[in-house]
Design a protein around this motif. Structure first.
Motif: not given
Ligand SMILES: C[S@@+](CC[C@H](N)C(=O)[O-])C[C@H]1O[C@@H](n2cnc3c(N)ncnc32)[C@H](O)[C@@H]1O
Length: 419
Positions: A80-86, A107-114, A135-142, A159-162
């Motif tokens: 879904e085109d929404i941000s998912h908080v992680t 931290s989150s994966s930002t909504m794909p449209s943005l 970097t967050g989840t890395g989705y935008s990086t990918a 954040d080292p864990q993120v």
């Protein structure tokens, strides 16, 4: 571990997402469309939180995963085109809890449209070297790796864990960009200069290190935010030695704040030492309603925080307060507001003067606001109207500790809902 799921189903959902984003104008080029169609978002958010708004208590966050929701439902929500908080409060992930919890998204994966709209706005061309902050989840990086090649992408996560989770997710998706754990405010000098810099957390000013790690023509995309809630995406072009200029882009863009740019808990001064109350034509909507007026108010009092205590209590309904104990307390009703001010600075007078200047200039929208960055000075100018200096590095919200009551303000919007 990412659960098994029908690969074709994820591919179909990606294709549909890319189609929807293209139809809505967020994806504007074949290259970024191909990236959306290829990058498996499910690898980056095997579990996340769904938001539960409540009238009678704080927002709750419900842990979501394939195990809990079932593969198909989980996968559909992933795309879904929404941000998912992680992550909440700098530590808690959805894997750590079994039922809904409260907390502050960190931290989150930002909504794909943005995400993809920002990549498009960055105007990359083949071979560009990009520095990503957050970097967050890395989705935008990918997505960036898919478009430009992993060797051209450097991404910094505080954040080292993120960062570790993002590194594993990127690896599962087949990408090995340069990942750095650290404060993105310092950029990443090792691989400078960059052709493009993109931030997916917000800042109160443009970090000077980014200018030092740029070259003439570098494009910087960053959301400028502050402590009243004003926010907007700014696109700058580096013009010379540590100088840049550009505009806010149209629309509402909100990202969680870079961690060092969050305010300290506000300290409430003694509110009985004010100068007496007076009527004011401006109501608290300039503090609460997203738009150019809110941004102008924030520019006028960049060290102030807004606390909404709500009606009916002992404290004023709305309070603006800054570390030197200057305050403006607003009370009243929709038709009739009064303000009481105290401390060394008249915060509400400053807000009123700024708003009057904006109104005289014809109430321009934020995409007309011009931003200039020079060593030691960053400024926002409205056309035919006033200008304001952005706070500079080193002036972040350290507090004197002289006050009487500490409050962590909650804004009307939840940070991280959008980005
Ligand atoms: C909205 S998320 C990033 C979303 C990400 N681009 C994605 O697609 O998943 C913001 C991230 O910025 C990180 N962050 C906050 N302050 C930072 C800083 N000073 N330097 C680098 N990263 C920071 C947060 O830990 C968080 O992971």
């Amino acid at each position: 571990m990412t659960p098994d799921h029908p690969t074709w189903h994820a591919a179909e959902l990606r294709k549909q997402l890319a189609e929807d984003l293209a139809r809505a104008g967020h994806v504007r080029s074949a290259e970024w469309r191909a990236a959306v169609e290829s990058v498996p978002r499910q690898e980056f958010i095997p579990e996340f939180f769904a938001k539960i708004d409540r009238i009678d208590g704080p927002t709750l966050w419900d842990p979501i995963s394939a195990e809990r929701s079932g593969d198909d439902r989980w996968l559909e929500v992933v795309y879904e085109d929404i941000s998912h908080v992680t992550q909440l409060d700098g530590k808690t992930t959805a894997a750590d809890v079994v039922e809904a919890v409260d907390g502050n998204p960190t931290s989150s994966s930002t909504m794909p449209s943005l995400v993809v709209q920002m990549w498009e706005d960055l105007e990359v061309v083949d071979g560009n070297r990009v520095l990503e902050i957050g970097t967050g989840t890395g989705y935008s990086t990918a997505l960036g790796c898919h478009r430009l090649g992993e060797d051209n992408i450097t991404s910094v996560e505080v954040d080292p864990q993120v960062a570790a989770r993002a590194g594993r997710a990127l690896g599962r998706a087949g990408y090995r960009p340069h990942l750095v754990v650290g404060d993105g405010e310092a950029g990443s000098p090792d691989r400078a200069p960059y052709d493009r810099i993109i931030a997916t957390c917000s800042f109160r000013y443009v970090p000077s290190a980014w200018l030092e790690q740029s070259k003439p023509g570098t494009i910087i995309l960053v959301t400028l935010s502050g402590w009243i809630g004003g926010t907007g995406l700014v696109k700058l072009t580096v013009t010379g030695d540590r100088t840049a200029e550009g505009q806010f882009l149209p629309g509402y863009v909100s990202f969680m704040s870079a961690r060092a740019h969050n305010p300290e808990p506000a300290i409430i001064p003694n509110l009985s030492e004010g100068s007496g109350s007076r009527e004011t034509e401006l109501g608290p909507e300039v503090l609460t309603a997203y738009g150019p007026a809110q941004l102008v108010a924030q520019l006028a009092v960049p060290e102030a925080q807004h606390i909404n205590f709500g009606p009916g209590g002992d404290l004023p309904e709305h309070l603006l307060v800054q570390p030197d104990e200057s305050y403006a307390a607003l009370s009243g009703t929709a038709a009739n507001w009064t303000v009481e001010q105290g401390g060394p600075h008249r915060l509400w007078d400053q807000v009123e003067t700024a708003l009057a200047g904006w109104r005289q200039a014809g109430e321009p929208d934020i995409e007309t606001f011009h931003v200039t960055v020079k060593p030691g000075e960053q400024q926002v100018q409205i056309p035919g109207g006033p200008s304001w200096r952005l706070p500079s590095g080193g002036e972040t919200g350290s507090q004197s500790g002289l006050g009487r009551l500490q409050v962590t303000p909650h804004t009307d919007r939840c940070p991280g809902t959008d980005g």
